[in-house]
Design an enzyme around this catalytic site. Structure first.
Site, PDB file in Angstrom:
ATOM      1  N   GLU A 151      40.338   6.387  16.235  1.00 15.81           N
ATOM      2  CA  GLU A 151      41.263   5.826  17.975  1.00 15.81           C
ATOM      3  C   GLU A 151      41.364   5.732  18.435  1.00 15.81           C
ATOM      4  O   GLU A 151      40.345   4.403  18.840  1.00 15.81           O
ATOM      5  CB  GLU A 151      40.175   7.750  18.439  1.00 15.81           C
ATOM      6  CG  GLU A 151      40.792   8.082  19.852  1.00 15.81           C
ATOM      7  CD  GLU A 151      42.339   8.603  19.204  1.00 15.81           C
ATOM      8  OE1 GLU A 151      43.041   8.876  18.551  1.00 15.81           O
ATOM      9  OE2 GLU A 151      43.328   7.827  20.443  1.00 15.81           O
ATOM     10  N   ARG A 154      42.075   5.155  25.619  1.00 20.75           N
ATOM     11  CA  ARG A 154      41.117   4.385  26.421  1.00 20.75           C
ATOM     12  C   ARG A 154      40.939   5.874  27.344  1.00 20.75           C
ATOM     13  O   ARG A 154      41.378   6.553  27.497  1.00 20.75           O
ATOM     14  CB  ARG A 154      42.218   3.618  27.424  1.00 20.75           C
ATOM     15  CG  ARG A 154      42.189   2.143  26.720  1.00 20.75           C
ATOM     16  CD  ARG A 154      43.275   1.772  27.940  1.00 20.75           C
ATOM     17  NE  ARG A 154      44.646   3.000  27.745  1.00 20.75           N
ATOM     18  CZ  ARG A 154      45.655   2.056  28.644  1.00 20.75           C
ATOM     19  NH1 ARG A 154      45.685   0.790  29.331  1.00 20.75           N
ATOM     20  NH2 ARG A 154      46.121   3.031  28.652  1.00 20.75           N
ATOM     21  N   ASN A 211      39.288  -3.989  18.593  1.00 20.89           N
ATOM     22  CA  ASN A 211      38.617  -4.150  19.390  1.00 20.89           C
ATOM     23  C   ASN A 211      37.822  -5.538  20.221  1.00 20.89           C
ATOM     24  O   ASN A 211      37.448  -6.116  21.277  1.00 20.89           O
ATOM     25  CB  ASN A 211      37.659  -3.198  19.469  1.00 20.89           C
ATOM     26  CG  ASN A 211      37.703  -2.000  20.057  1.00 20.89           C
ATOM     27  OD1 ASN A 211      39.031  -1.221  20.322  1.00 20.89           O
ATOM     28  ND2 ASN A 211      36.762  -0.959  19.990  1.00 20.89           N
ATOM     29  N   PHE A 252      45.097  -7.142  29.885  1.00 17.33           N
ATOM     30  CA  PHE A 252      43.697  -7.743  29.722  1.00 17.33           C
ATOM     31  C   PHE A 252      43.555  -9.476  29.714  1.00 17.33           C
ATOM     32  O   PHE A 252      43.034  -9.502  29.345  1.00 17.33           O
ATOM     33  CB  PHE A 252      43.288  -7.437  27.873  1.00 17.33           C
ATOM     34  CG  PHE A 252      42.446  -6.505  27.757  1.00 17.33           C
ATOM     35  CD1 PHE A 252      43.927  -5.056  27.663  1.00 17.33           C
ATOM     36  CD2 PHE A 252      41.318  -6.584  27.912  1.00 17.33           C
ATOM     37  CE1 PHE A 252      42.726  -3.678  27.608  1.00 17.33           C
ATOM     38  CE2 PHE A 252      41.135  -4.669  27.380  1.00 17.33           C
ATOM     39  CZ  PHE A 252      41.483  -3.696  26.982  1.00 17.33           C
ATOM     40  N   ALA A 255      40.181 -11.633  34.973  1.00 13.07           N
ATOM     41  CA  ALA A 255      38.935 -11.537  35.015  1.00 13.07           C
ATOM     42  C   ALA A 255      38.166 -10.734  36.130  1.00 13.07           C
ATOM     43  O   ALA A 255      38.696 -10.510  36.664  1.00 13.07           O
ATOM     44  CB  ALA A 255      39.421 -13.587  35.250  1.00 13.07           C
ATOM     45  N   GLY A 256      36.687 -10.734  35.633  1.00  9.18           N
ATOM     46  CA  GLY A 256      35.856 -10.428  36.023  1.00  9.18           C
ATOM     47  C   GLY A 256      34.700 -10.613  35.849  1.00  9.18           C
ATOM     48  O   GLY A 256      34.256 -11.646  35.225  1.00  9.18           O
ATOM     49  N   CYS A 263      32.436   1.253  23.763  1.00  7.03           N
ATOM     50  CA  CYS A 263      33.005   0.971  22.559  1.00  7.03           C
ATOM     51  C   CYS A 263      32.821  -0.519  22.652  1.00  7.03           C
ATOM     52  O   CYS A 263      32.620  -1.491  21.361  1.00  7.03           O
ATOM     53  CB  CYS A 263      34.888   1.152  22.392  1.00  7.03           C
ATOM     54  SG  CYS A 263      34.894   2.173  22.027  1.00  7.03           S
ATOM     55  N   LYS A 266      29.663  -2.208  21.621  1.00 13.19           N
ATOM     56  CA  LYS A 266      28.325  -2.012  20.123  1.00 13.19           C
ATOM     57  C   LYS A 266      29.470  -2.719  19.071  1.00 13.19           C
ATOM     58  O   LYS A 266      29.531  -2.836  18.127  1.00 13.19           O
ATOM     59  CB  LYS A 266      28.422  -0.489  20.372  1.00 13.19           C
ATOM     60  CG  LYS A 266      29.532   0.734  20.139  1.00 13.19           C
ATOM     61  CD  LYS A 266      29.048   1.523  19.686  1.00 13.19           C
ATOM     62  CE  LYS A 266      30.588   2.696  19.586  1.00 13.19           C
ATOM     63  NZ  LYS A 266      31.037   2.851  18.434  1.00 13.19           N
TER      64      LYS A 266
HETATM   65  P1  NAD Z   1      30.938  11.307  22.513  1.00 12.54           P
HETATM   66  O1  NAD Z   1      28.788  10.457  23.129  1.00 12.54           O
HETATM   67  O2  NAD Z   1      31.254  11.113  24.268  1.00 12.54           O
HETATM   68  O3  NAD Z   1      30.737  12.540  21.804  1.00 12.54           O
HETATM   69  C1  NAD Z   1      30.186  12.662  20.252  1.00 12.54           C
HETATM   70  C2  NAD Z   1      29.365  13.797  20.415  1.00 12.54           C
HETATM   71  O4  NAD Z   1      29.301  14.060  18.927  1.00 12.54           O
HETATM   72  C3  NAD Z   1      28.599  14.778  21.596  1.00 12.54           C
HETATM   73  O5  NAD Z   1      28.649  15.010  22.106  1.00 12.54           O
HETATM   74  C4  NAD Z   1      27.385  14.741  20.263  1.00 12.54           C
HETATM   75  O6  NAD Z   1      26.697  15.903  20.736  1.00 12.54           O
HETATM   76  C5  NAD Z   1      28.577  15.113  18.868  1.00 12.54           C
HETATM   77  N1  NAD Z   1      27.411  15.506  17.952  1.00 12.54           N
HETATM   78  C6  NAD Z   1      27.032  13.914  16.872  1.00 12.54           C
HETATM   79  N2  NAD Z   1      26.482  15.369  16.291  1.00 12.54           N
HETATM   80  C7  NAD Z   1      26.487  15.580  16.001  1.00 12.54           C
HETATM   81  C8  NAD Z   1      27.663  16.812  14.610  1.00 12.54           C
HETATM   82  N3  NAD Z   1      26.154  17.041  13.165  1.00 12.54           N
HETATM   83  N4  NAD Z   1      27.881  18.213  14.839  1.00 12.54           N
HETATM   84  C9  NAD Z   1      28.379  18.697  15.516  1.00 12.54           C
HETATM   85  N5  NAD Z   1      28.327  17.772  17.257  1.00 12.54           N
HETATM   86  C10 NAD Z   1      27.519  16.298  16.786  1.00 12.54           C
HETATM   87  O7  NAD Z   1      31.490  10.079  21.388  1.00 12.54           O
HETATM   88  P2  NAD Z   1      32.538   9.185  22.068  1.00 12.54           P
HETATM   89  O8  NAD Z   1      33.071   8.222  23.105  1.00 12.54           O
HETATM   90  O9  NAD Z   1      33.547  10.676  21.422  1.00 12.54           O
HETATM   91  O10 NAD Z   1      32.715   8.524  20.940  1.00 12.54           O
HETATM   92  C11 NAD Z   1      32.613   9.097  19.521  1.00 12.54           C
HETATM   93  C12 NAD Z   1      33.323   8.130  19.038  1.00 12.54           C
HETATM   94  O11 NAD Z   1      34.700   7.603  18.971  1.00 12.54           O
HETATM   95  C13 NAD Z   1      32.665   6.730  18.324  1.00 12.54           C
HETATM   96  O12 NAD Z   1      32.501   5.810  16.839  1.00 12.54           O
HETATM   97  C14 NAD Z   1      33.745   5.156  19.332  1.00 12.54           C
HETATM   98  O13 NAD Z   1      33.223   4.678  18.483  1.00 12.54           O
HETATM   99  C15 NAD Z   1      34.328   6.134  18.879  1.00 12.54           C
HETATM  100  N6  NAD Z   1      35.371   6.242  20.017  1.00 12.54           N
HETATM  101  C16 NAD Z   1      35.365   6.112  21.167  1.00 12.54           C
HETATM  102  C17 NAD Z   1      36.061   5.589  22.055  1.00 12.54           C
HETATM  103  C18 NAD Z   1      35.809   6.218  24.311  1.00 12.54           C
HETATM  104  O14 NAD Z   1      36.738   6.016  25.079  1.00 12.54           O
HETATM  105  N7  NAD Z   1      34.744   6.914  23.771  1.00 12.54           N
HETATM  106  C19 NAD Z   1      37.853   5.162  22.533  1.00 12.54           C
HETATM  107  C20 NAD Z   1      38.071   5.156  20.557  1.00 12.54           C
HETATM  108  C21 NAD Z   1      37.104   5.240  19.714  1.00 12.54           C
END
Ligand code: NAD
Length: 437
Positions: A151, A154, A211, A252, A255-256, A263, A266
């Site tokens: 995914e 943003r 990323n 992108f 400057a900041g 994301c 990590k």
């Molecule tokens: P988040 O922490 O907001 O959501 C994850 C959810 O998964 C939590 O609500 C948690 O309770 C739930 N969960 C964990 N284990 C579970 C299980 N076994 N069954 C059911 N629910 C479960 O995380 P996020 O920000 O949505 O990120 C999710 C993934 O997407 C990550 O790998 C992240 O790197 C990726 N990602 C995030 C973004 C962003 O902007 N946040 C953008 C692109 C990709």
């Protein structure tokens, strides 16, 4: 199509809601009972512009529902998306895949009929192989294919990013899964969003490479900002000058204080670890990580210089805590390092953020939180803009000057010009624009 999304956080909830809006039947699953309870009551557990309305309309249309029970939604699904967190593993910086593997194991025994299991979480190369192995081992008779579909949305612009993506990357190996994924994304495909099919491992690497490249671009302009300060140039003009070159592009290049968020920190670290494990180090990214780590803390020196060299015993008002505007996400926000560094130097921190304070209270010690910019500015020796929320772009400097102990603005997001601030009797410090300080 019937789609089940495991994990209803920033990515799972937005993806699931948008899939429902495309016309699919979607069930969002999460282990966190409070989250699902809120969603069932029409409350949105995160702050994301436009999401509340979109959830409400799709629930009303009967296409979107929420549950903590995974078995039945997985049994009836054509496609199961895994969208659980993949944080940095404590101690070594590798991606912590325990949530992904636990979800795979839970899914396995409920699969019924051909099901495409999609990792939407950001996962290192080879994770799809392991998810496949876990499912096969748990349920040897299951008919499934594991697909990678990272995914790119943003936070803060998640719905428009999901509905109008630059591209959709899908890593798979069979025509059967390809037909299913094409159907899932048909509305976007018809809208001319390119659907890029690759191998599963390639797709997994695309997410990290993307990323890492963006993190590197930010870090590049941050170093050019420091150089601009040293040689008397203006980084915003440099960014414009290079960004107009189509090969570089203008995005992108702001400057900041260093990148943060859930994301980039990590994911860059996880890519470094994957590369080291495979004896193919990515030294540019290793350097990017270390420059960025140091940069965040070094912002405290700018603040100290602005108040005469020492912040000890001084009240510093911090505006903006989330890692960027329009989100409540505090994960790895630069504000955490900047505030800690200022506290280490003896500053008394007062802070305000429009949406991030609930999370900030849990993550920050010894900070006094206020309910607006003017409240925290009272008797402050400096006001520091850390996150560029729109609400901070039109500050009433006349009023601030009356409230503050000394009229000092440190603008770590370059949202003001020197003249407009100084005309109110303020001193002004920014990033990479020495001609404006
Ligand atoms: P988040 O922490 O907001 O959501 C994850 C959810 O998964 C939590 O609500 C948690 O309770 C739930 N969960 C964990 N284990 C579970 C299980 N076994 N069954 C059911 N629910 C479960 O995380 P996020 O920000 O949505 O990120 C999710 C993934 O997407 C990550 O790998 C992240 O790197 C990726 N990602 C995030 C973004 C962003 O902007 N946040 C953008 C692109 C990709």
């Amino acid at each position: 199509m019937i789609i089940t999304v495991i994990g209803s956080g920033y990515v799972g909830l937005v993806s699931g809601t948008c899939f429902a809006d495309f016309g699919h039947e979607v069930i969002c699953v999460d282990k966190a009972e409070d989250k699902i309870e809120k969603l069932k009551n029409g409350e949105i557990p995160i702050y994301e512009p436009g999401l509340e309305e979109l959830v409400a309309s799709n629930v009303k249309a009967g296409r979107l529902s929420f549950t903590t029970e995974l078995a039945e939604p997985v049994r009836k699904a054509d496609v199961v998306f895994i969208a659980v967190g993949t944080p940095s593993r404590r101690g070594d910086g590798h991606a912590d895949l325990s949530y992904v593997y636990a979800a795979a194991e839970e899914i396995a025994s409920s699969l019924d009929g051909f099901t495409v299991v999609v990792t939407k979480s950001t996962v290192p190369v080879g994770t799809g192989d392991e998810v496949e192995r876990i499912i096969r081992q748990t349920n040897p008779n299951a008919d499934f294919e594991v697909v990678s579909n990272p995914e790119f949305l943003r936070e803060g612009a998640a719905i428009s990013d999901f509905k109008r993506p630059d591209r959709i990357v899908v890593g798979l190996s069979s025509e059967r899964a390809k037909a299913v994924m094409t159907e899932v994304y048909r509305p976007l495909y018809l809208n001319h969003s390119p659907l890029l099919f690759t191998s599963r491992r390639t797709s997994e690497l695309i997410k990290y490479a993307g990323n890492a490249f963006l993190a590197m671009k930010i870090t590049f302009i941050n170093e050019i900002a420091d150089l601009s300060e040293a040689v008397g140039a203006n980084v915003q003009d440099v960014a414009r000058g290079i960004g107009l070159d189509n090969r570089i592009g203008s995005k992108f290049l702001n400057a900041g204080p260093g990148y943060g968020g859930s994301c980039f920190p990590k994911d860059t670290l996880a890519l470094v670890k994957t590369a080291q494990d495979n004896s193919s180090p990515v030294r540019l990214i290793e350097t990017t990580c270390s420059i960025n780590d140091q940069r965040k803390r070094s912002m405290s020196k700018k603040v100290a210089a602005a108040v005469g060299g020492d912040v000890r015993g001084k009240k510093i008002a911090v505006l903006g805590l989330t890692f960027k505007p329009n989100t409540d996400d505090m994960r790895d926000s630069p504000a955490l390092s900047i505030v800690q560094a200022l506290q280490d130097k003896g500053a008394d921190i007062h802070a305000y953020d429009p949406e991030g304070m609930e999370a900030a209270v849990e993550l920050m010690d010894d900070v006094t939180f206020g309910s607006n910019a003017y409240e925290i500015a009272k008797d402050a020796h400096a006001l520091v803009i850390v996150t560029e929320w729109d609400a901070f772009r039109v500050l009433d400097f006349g009023r601030l000057k009356e409230e503050m102990a000394s009229p000092v603005l440190v603008d770590l997001r370059n949202i003001y010009g020197k003249d407009e601030v100084e005309k109110h009797g303020f001193s002004y410090t920014c990033i990479g624009r020495p001609d404006e300080e």
